[in-house]
Motif scaffolding. Structure first.
Motif, PDB file in Angstrom:
ATOM      1  N   GLU A  17      21.851 -55.296  19.665  1.00 59.82           N
ATOM      2  CA  GLU A  17      21.017 -55.602  20.838  1.00 59.82           C
ATOM      3  C   GLU A  17      19.572 -55.890  20.488  1.00 59.82           C
ATOM      4  OE1 GLU A  17      24.478 -53.210  22.374  1.00 59.82           O
ATOM      5  OE2 GLU A  17      23.155 -53.186  20.627  1.00 59.82           O
ATOM      6  N   LEU A  55      16.715 -50.965  23.418  1.00 57.31           N
ATOM      7  CA  LEU A  55      16.966 -52.385  23.226  1.00 57.31           C
ATOM      8  C   LEU A  55      17.631 -53.018  24.434  1.00 57.31           C
ATOM      9  CD1 LEU A  55      18.191 -52.290  19.516  1.00 57.31           C
ATOM     10  CD2 LEU A  55      15.882 -52.573  20.392  1.00 57.31           C
ATOM     11  N   LYS A  56      18.285 -52.196  25.249  1.00 54.82           N
ATOM     12  CA  LYS A  56      18.956 -52.716  26.442  1.00 54.82           C
ATOM     13  C   LYS A  56      18.016 -52.800  27.632  1.00 54.82           C
ATOM     14  CE  LYS A  56      22.828 -51.745  29.563  1.00 54.82           C
ATOM     15  NZ  LYS A  56      23.972 -50.823  29.853  1.00 54.82           N
ATOM     16  N   ASN A  57      17.156 -51.797  27.775  1.00 58.70           N
ATOM     17  CA  ASN A  57      16.357 -51.679  29.002  1.00 58.70           C
ATOM     18  C   ASN A  57      14.936 -52.205  28.889  1.00 58.70           C
ATOM     19  OD1 ASN A  57      18.501 -50.324  30.317  1.00 58.70           O
ATOM     20  ND2 ASN A  57      17.917 -48.405  29.326  1.00 58.70           N
ATOM     21  N   ASN A  59      18.039 -59.096  21.542  1.00 56.76           N
ATOM     22  CA  ASN A  59      17.624 -59.366  22.919  1.00 56.76           C
ATOM     23  C   ASN A  59      16.107 -59.323  23.087  1.00 56.76           C
ATOM     24  OD1 ASN A  59      20.355 -59.459  23.588  1.00 56.76           O
ATOM     25  ND2 ASN A  59      20.420 -57.289  24.172  1.00 56.76           N
ATOM     26  N   LEU A  60      15.412 -58.707  22.128  1.00 60.83           N
ATOM     27  CA  LEU A  60      13.952 -58.548  22.255  1.00 60.83           C
ATOM     28  C   LEU A  60      13.246 -59.796  21.743  1.00 60.83           C
ATOM     29  CD1 LEU A  60      13.609 -54.849  21.019  1.00 60.83           C
ATOM     30  CD2 LEU A  60      14.119 -55.695  23.311  1.00 60.83           C
ATOM     31  N   THR A  75      13.603 -55.315  27.475  1.00 52.58           N
ATOM     32  CA  THR A  75      13.758 -56.634  26.854  1.00 52.58           C
ATOM     33  C   THR A  75      12.455 -57.418  26.765  1.00 52.58           C
ATOM     34  OG1 THR A  75      14.379 -57.527  29.022  1.00 52.58           O
ATOM     35  CG2 THR A  75      16.168 -56.842  27.545  1.00 52.58           C
TER      36      THR A  75
END
Length: 574
Positions: free
Chosen positions: A256, A232-234, A259-260, A236
């Motif tokens: 997170e 979820l962080k890398n 964020n997507l 997006t």
């Protein structure tokens, strides 16, 4: 052209599928010329084609691929995501195709129908094989022949379409994908310790992540949490995240996930996720959302988390959600919704908002206490609904909901049945009926069921095996001429069924019969000997004496000696 198929059935069917769509002599001549062009340029495509003698058929397979339209090529290449011998569920595949933008339709056509027609086209060209058909004869599952999958993988690799990271085989298959690949598929097994894509600046280009795990596989909560947070962080820019079957200790979907913002497909089906953050409201592009976690009471924030998801087409909620959550979907005009599963209601009037959804095709309802008492009738009519499921566990089934859907094909009822209304016969399109934990099964119930004009599949299951109120008032009788179109019958866990009679002329179309764990049933009906269409009989978890009567030389063997396939699983000899 046929001579060059070298007698291989797959080559013959692929060539036939290609020619079946050529209507003129000129078109056939064009195929004929192309066949020889493929031969002249060589038949050996290298080590991607397995088995001695298979190289000679590769040109026909490639010719069939080259003859596809652009969007069908994309649909075919997408099958490269799935593991070898994987049985692909058509409903999931077609949703993924739509999410990826492969499917477009005119205003008069439903995208789901267009997506299914694309699959039918690939099947018609013999490039995709059918696994199972559903009750309405539509394709339910599909798969690829090994040779066709080799071609699919080859073309997908050539076009940088997908990169497979397979943790269940040699390490060389886990090579780093190049910067042009937009989709990653992970095949996991019990030995994997870390299954996250490498942290690389190039990873920002990835649009789709699909995870495939063994059944009943346990990853562990720590690995799962770290994996999710990293994803979820890398990543997006993700549009597709298929994170199904992740077993371990319970874990929460990280905050997170919000964020997507480009995400269109999110599925955590059969995973141990126990809570969803409020940030999920940011996913305004979602078309498919599947939250059917192993935790039926998965927590969803008590606010309008779905209110901005105007593009949502398919939503699968946790099994038991509070009644007030149901209206979260309708804070906006969700006109595109085709599927809503696991909505709790306290009265039939709670479904009024759903009638406005003219595109709705599948509805799953959980009826809470007192629904059948509050309203015996309802004025709502679901004209467009094709599939209805009503869970009324430990309570009487509210028939008024089922009867408000005159055009349904599939009906699943989980709950006690005190009567079968004659109005049920108005469901003239009903092809599949499933009754679970229905309580007393009386002869007059069967009299109604056997008159359903289009019924092809009937499932009678009792999960509450030791419920003291379950009885059978006499023998279960299927009358002459009853169940005229029934093709499949399943009797499971009917612990109090002692006698079953089938009159001559009953169930004239029956092809498959499954009897499982009906411990008091003494013998199969004598009338089975007259059902010439019966070709498959499966007996599971029945007592040794019951099974012995059916074997060759047994006293009941004459009833089933005409059946082509008989599978008997003996419970024990006690």
């Amino acid at each position: 052209m046929l001579q060059h198929c070298k007698g291989l059935p797959l080559a013959i069917t692929v060539l036939a599928g290609l020619l079946a769509r050529k209507d003129t002599v000129d078109e056939w001549n064009a195929v004929h010329k192309n066949v020889y062009a493929y031969i002249r340029r060589g038949t050996d495509l290298g080590p991607n084609y397995k088995g001695e003698g298979y190289e000679g058929v590769s040109w026909i397979l490639e010719l069939s691929y080259d003859n596809l339209s652009y969007h069908l090529k994309l649909c075919f290449l997408y099958l490269a995501h799935f593991p070898e011998d994987y049985e692909i569920h058509v409903s999931t595949l077609t949703k993924l195709w739509m999410t990826e933008g492969f499917i477009s339709s005119a205003s008069a056509e439903v995208m789901e129908d267009v997506s299914y027609m694309c699959l039918s086209e690939l099947v018609g060209r013999c490039m995709v094989q059918v696994g199972k058909h559903g009750s309405s004869k539509k394709i339910k599952t599909c798969h690829l022949h090994d040779l066709m999958r080799d071609l699919c993988m080859l073309k997908a690799k050539e076009g940088n379409f997908v990169h497979i990271i397979n943790y269940s085989v040699a390490t060389e298959t886990k090579e780093i994908p190049n910067s042009k690949v937009r989709s990653l598929a992970f095949y996991l097994d019990e030995t994997v310790g870390a299954c996250c894509p490498r942290r690389d600046e190039r990873d920002g280009h990835v649009r789709s992540l699909l995870y495939f795990v063994p059944k009943f596989w346990n990853l562990g909560s720590k690995v799962t949490k770290n994996l999710l947070r990293s994803l979820l962080k890398n990543f997006t820019l993700l549009r597709v995240l298929k994170f199904e079957g992740m077993h371990g200790r319970e874990f929460k979907l990280p905050n997170e996930v919000g964020n997507l913002v480009h995400l269109k497909f999110l599925s955590v089906k059969d995973s141990d996720i126990q809570a969803v953050p409020s940030s999920i409201a940011n996913l305004v592009c979602l078309q498919t959302l599947d939250l059917r976690s192993l935790y039926w009471d998965l927590k969803i924030p008590n606010r309008n988390v779905f209110s901005k998801m105007e593009k949502l087409r398919h939503i699968y909620l946790p099994k038991y959600q509070s009644a007030r959550e149901k209206r979260l979907l309708f804070a906006t005009e969700a006109v595109n919704l085709h599927t809503i599963v696991n909505i709790c209601i306290q009265a039939s009037s709670d479904l009024d908002d759903f009638v406005k959804l003219t595109n709705l095709r599948k509805l799953g309802v959980i009826a809470l206490d007192g629904v059948e008492k509050k309203e015996k009738g309802t004025n709502i009519i679901f004209k467009h609904l094709h599939s209805l499921s009503v869970d009324s566990v430990f309570k009487v089934v509210p028939w008024n909901i089922a009867l408000s859907c005159p055009n349904i094909y599939k009906l699943r009822l989980h709950g006690e049945i005190t009567e079968l209304p004659k109005d049920l016969l108005r469901l003239t399109n009903l092809t599949k009926l499933t009754l679970i934990d229905f309580g007393d099964l009386k002869d007059d119930h069967i009299k109604v069921l056997e008159k359903l004009p289009s019924l092809r599949m009937l499932f009678l299951h009792m999960r509450r095996k030791f419920h003291l109120g379950i009885t059978f008032g006499g023998p279960l009788v299927c009358s002459k001429g009853g169940f005229p179109l029934l093709e499949f019958l399943s009797l499971s866990d009917l612990m109090h069924l002692k006698e079953w009679k089938v009159e001559k002329g009953a169930m004239p179309s029956l092809c498959r019969l499954h009897i499982c764990n009906c411990q008091k049933l003494e013998a199969v009906p004598d009338g089975l000997q007259y059902i010439s269409t019966l070709r498959e009989l499966t007996i599971g978890w029945m007592h040794f004496e019951f099974c012995s009567r059916l074997r060759e030389g047994g006293e009941d063997f004459y009833k089933i000696q005409h059946v082509q396939s008989v599978i008997i699983i003996v419970r024990d000899k006690c």
